[in-house]
Write a protein that holds these residues in place. Sequence first.
Motif, short mmCIF file in Angstrom:
data_model
loop_
_atom_site.label_atom_id
_atom_site.label_comp_id
_atom_site.label_asym_id
_atom_site.label_seq_id
_atom_site.Cartn_x
_atom_site.Cartn_y
_atom_site.Cartn_z
N THR A 3 0.85 -1.19 0.00
CA THR A 3 0.00 0.00 0.00
C THR A 3 0.88 1.24 0.00
N ILE A 4 0.52 2.19 -0.85
CA ILE A 4 1.23 3.47 -0.92
C ILE A 4 0.21 4.56 -0.66
N ALA A 5 0.53 5.49 0.23
CA ALA A 5 -0.34 6.62 0.52
C ALA A 5 0.44 7.90 0.24
N ALA A 6 -0.18 8.80 -0.54
CA ALA A 6 0.46 10.07 -0.87
C ALA A 6 -0.52 11.21 -0.62
N ALA A 7 -0.08 12.22 0.12
CA ALA A 7 -0.91 13.38 0.37
C ALA A 7 -0.77 14.36 -0.80
N LEU A 8 -1.88 14.66 -1.45
CA LEU A 8 -1.89 15.58 -2.58
C LEU A 8 -3.02 16.60 -2.38
N PRO A 9 -2.91 17.44 -1.35
CA PRO A 9 -4.00 18.37 -1.07
C PRO A 9 -4.15 19.41 -2.18
N GLY A 10 -5.40 19.72 -2.50
CA GLY A 10 -5.67 20.74 -3.49
C GLY A 10 -5.53 20.30 -4.93
N VAL A 11 -5.31 19.01 -5.16
CA VAL A 11 -5.14 18.49 -6.51
C VAL A 11 -6.45 17.81 -6.92
N ASP A 12 -6.88 18.03 -8.16
CA ASP A 12 -8.04 17.33 -8.69
C ASP A 12 -7.60 15.95 -9.17
N ALA A 13 -8.48 14.97 -9.01
CA ALA A 13 -8.16 13.60 -9.42
C ALA A 13 -7.78 13.53 -10.90
N LYS A 14 -8.39 14.37 -11.74
CA LYS A 14 -8.09 14.36 -13.17
C LYS A 14 -6.67 14.83 -13.47
N ASP A 15 -6.02 15.48 -12.51
CA ASP A 15 -4.66 16.00 -12.70
C ASP A 15 -3.59 15.07 -12.13
N ILE A 16 -3.97 13.85 -11.77
CA ILE A 16 -3.04 12.87 -11.20
C ILE A 16 -2.87 11.72 -12.18
N THR A 17 -1.62 11.30 -12.38
CA THR A 17 -1.35 10.09 -13.15
C THR A 17 -0.51 9.14 -12.30
N VAL A 18 -0.83 7.86 -12.41
CA VAL A 18 -0.11 6.82 -11.68
C VAL A 18 0.31 5.76 -12.69
N ASP A 19 1.60 5.53 -12.80
CA ASP A 19 2.14 4.50 -13.69
C ASP A 19 2.84 3.45 -12.83
N ILE A 20 2.44 2.18 -13.02
CA ILE A 20 3.00 1.10 -12.21
C ILE A 20 3.60 0.03 -13.11
N THR A 21 4.82 -0.36 -12.77
CA THR A 21 5.46 -1.51 -13.40
C THR A 21 5.64 -2.56 -12.32
N SER A 22 6.23 -3.68 -12.67
CA SER A 22 6.44 -4.72 -11.65
C SER A 22 7.50 -4.31 -10.63
N GLN A 23 8.31 -3.27 -10.96
CA GLN A 23 9.39 -2.86 -10.06
C GLN A 23 9.13 -1.55 -9.32
N ASP A 24 8.30 -0.65 -9.89
CA ASP A 24 8.14 0.66 -9.24
C ASP A 24 6.81 1.32 -9.59
#
Length: 96
Positions: A3-24
């Motif tokens: 589980t990874i938790a990141a605080a991103l106050p004031g950011v809209d969900a549409k302005d977030i990108t998450v890219d996941i590989t098997s290593q990072d």
Amino acid sequence: ILTIAAALPGVDAKDITVDITSQDVVIKAATEHKHTESKGQVHRSEFTVGQYFRSLPFPKAVDATKAKAEYRNGMLNITVPIAPEARAKRVDIKAA
């Protein structure tokens, strides 16, 4: 499960990108503030504007196809299962 938790106050969900590989995992976000002109004077205005970038390596290989991300109240929570480990296979030797 990792589980990874990141605080991103004031950011809209549409302005977030998450890219996941098997290593990072790579998290990118952008914040901006548009000031509108209005009558009167503004004595002080504080808004955080900019880019957020974080790359985190996983301690073990993960199954990126089963990753899930949820953003609520300024907190991004990512869960990803650990990949099944490759197991050694014994091979029988045939004498010639």
